[in-house]
Scaffold this active site. Structure first.
Site, PDB file in Angstrom:
ATOM      1  N   SER A 146       1.120  -1.330  -0.164  1.00  0.00           N
ATOM      2  CA  SER A 146       0.010  -0.051  -0.316  1.00  0.00           C
ATOM      3  C   SER A 146       0.636   1.819   0.038  1.00  0.00           C
ATOM      4  CB  SER A 146      -1.137  -0.095   1.050  1.00  0.00           C
ATOM      5  OG  SER A 146      -1.422   0.781   1.196  1.00  0.00           O
ATOM      6  N   TYR A 159      -2.668  -1.191  10.256  1.00  0.00           N
ATOM      7  CA  TYR A 159      -2.344  -1.089   8.915  1.00  0.00           C
ATOM      8  C   TYR A 159      -1.263  -0.869   8.231  1.00  0.00           C
ATOM      9  CZ  TYR A 159      -3.640  -1.154   3.980  1.00  0.00           C
ATOM     10  OH  TYR A 159      -4.027  -1.317   2.251  1.00  0.00           O
TER      11      TYR A 159
END
Length: 271
Positions: A146, A159
């Site tokens: 990401s 995350y």
């Protein structure tokens, strides 16, 4: 064994998190390129739908409904793939868990779940496939990271930390195995329109300015087509062109919007 497992042919692929979103798009693209694909994830019905769409297009796919966060499941997935299709020559880790929160608001169970799914599962899958790849002298490990893993985004919590760590994991795999014919790369997308992400319309961003899952599948296919002498990455960022579609800003606005409504953001998983 499928023709995809024959030496010199397209590699057998295992795609973790293949039931929807990026994982499903990558699985379909790999099958279209000739790989036999093992589809791994928790949602059996959706995995079967992806497998059927691949077969209807003339490809080979087998769904394996497994919760990869469970002890032993990653090794089981690799063993089942090898038994049904042949040894894994291409591993794609797209399974993901996300729960946005500031560090002081993050529950321990949410932290541990995200680290387990986003980091430990890719490690365990890579550990299971790397010895065979090294022995055969070729292979690919592709982790879907990401853009948030390369930035400090308040509220990204477990995350952001786990995606940052998986970037380093990929770098280690790359360095340790590059001389054995094994290549590793993290494709780190920005904002992609999947059910794991905020809806563009909720944040006032046109849908066409946000990436879609096919953009990431295109990137993976492009990487696989690079000649063996070429190393790309091991971190490849893929971002929307428009600044208002930047992932970090969108994540912060999504979290603030949820707080303003008086409710924490929903935990969502793409596995």
């Amino acid at each position: 064994m499928s023709a995809a497992g024959v030496a010199g042919g397209p590699p057998v692929a295992l795609v973790a998190g293949a039931s929807s979103g990026i994982g499903a798009a990558v699985a379909r693209r790999l099958a279209a390129r000739g790989s036999a694909v093992a589809l791994v994830g928790r949602r059996e019905a959706e995995l079967k739908e992806v497998a059927e769409s691949i077969r209807e297009a003339g490809g080979t796919a087998l769904p394996f409904a497994l919760d990869l966060a469970e002890p032993g499941a990653p090794a089981d997935a690799v063993a089942a793939t090898a038994a049904a299709l042949g040894p894994v020559g291409l591993l794609v880790c797209s399974a993901g868990a996300i729960r946005l929160a500031a560090v002081h608001e993050t529950e321990e169970r949410h932290w541990e779940r995200q680290v387990r799914v986003n980091l430990t599962v890719p490690f365990l899958l890579a550990r299971a496939v790397l010895p065979g790849m090294r022995e055969r002298g070729h292979g690919w490990v592709v982790n879907i990271g990401s853009g948030v893993g390369s930035e400090v985004v308040p509220g990204s919590g477990g995350y952001g930390v786990s995606k940052h760590a998986v970037h380093r994991l990929t770098e280690l795999i790359h360095e340790e195995n590059r001389d054995f014919g094994v290549r590793a790369v993290t494709v780190a997308p920005g904002w992609v329109s999947t059910r794991l992400a905020a809806r563009p319309s909720d944040l006032g961003v046109p849908e066409e300015e946000v990436l879609d899952a096919e953009d990431i599948a295109d990137t993976v296919a492009w990487l696989l087509d690079r000649p063996a002498r070429m190393s790309v990455g091991p971190l490849v960022r893929v971002e929307p062109s428009a600044s208002r579609a930047a992932a970090g800003d969108a994540m912060t606005r999504h979290l603030n919007r949820s707080r303003a409504r008086g409710a924490g953001p929903a935990a969502e998983e793409n596995r």
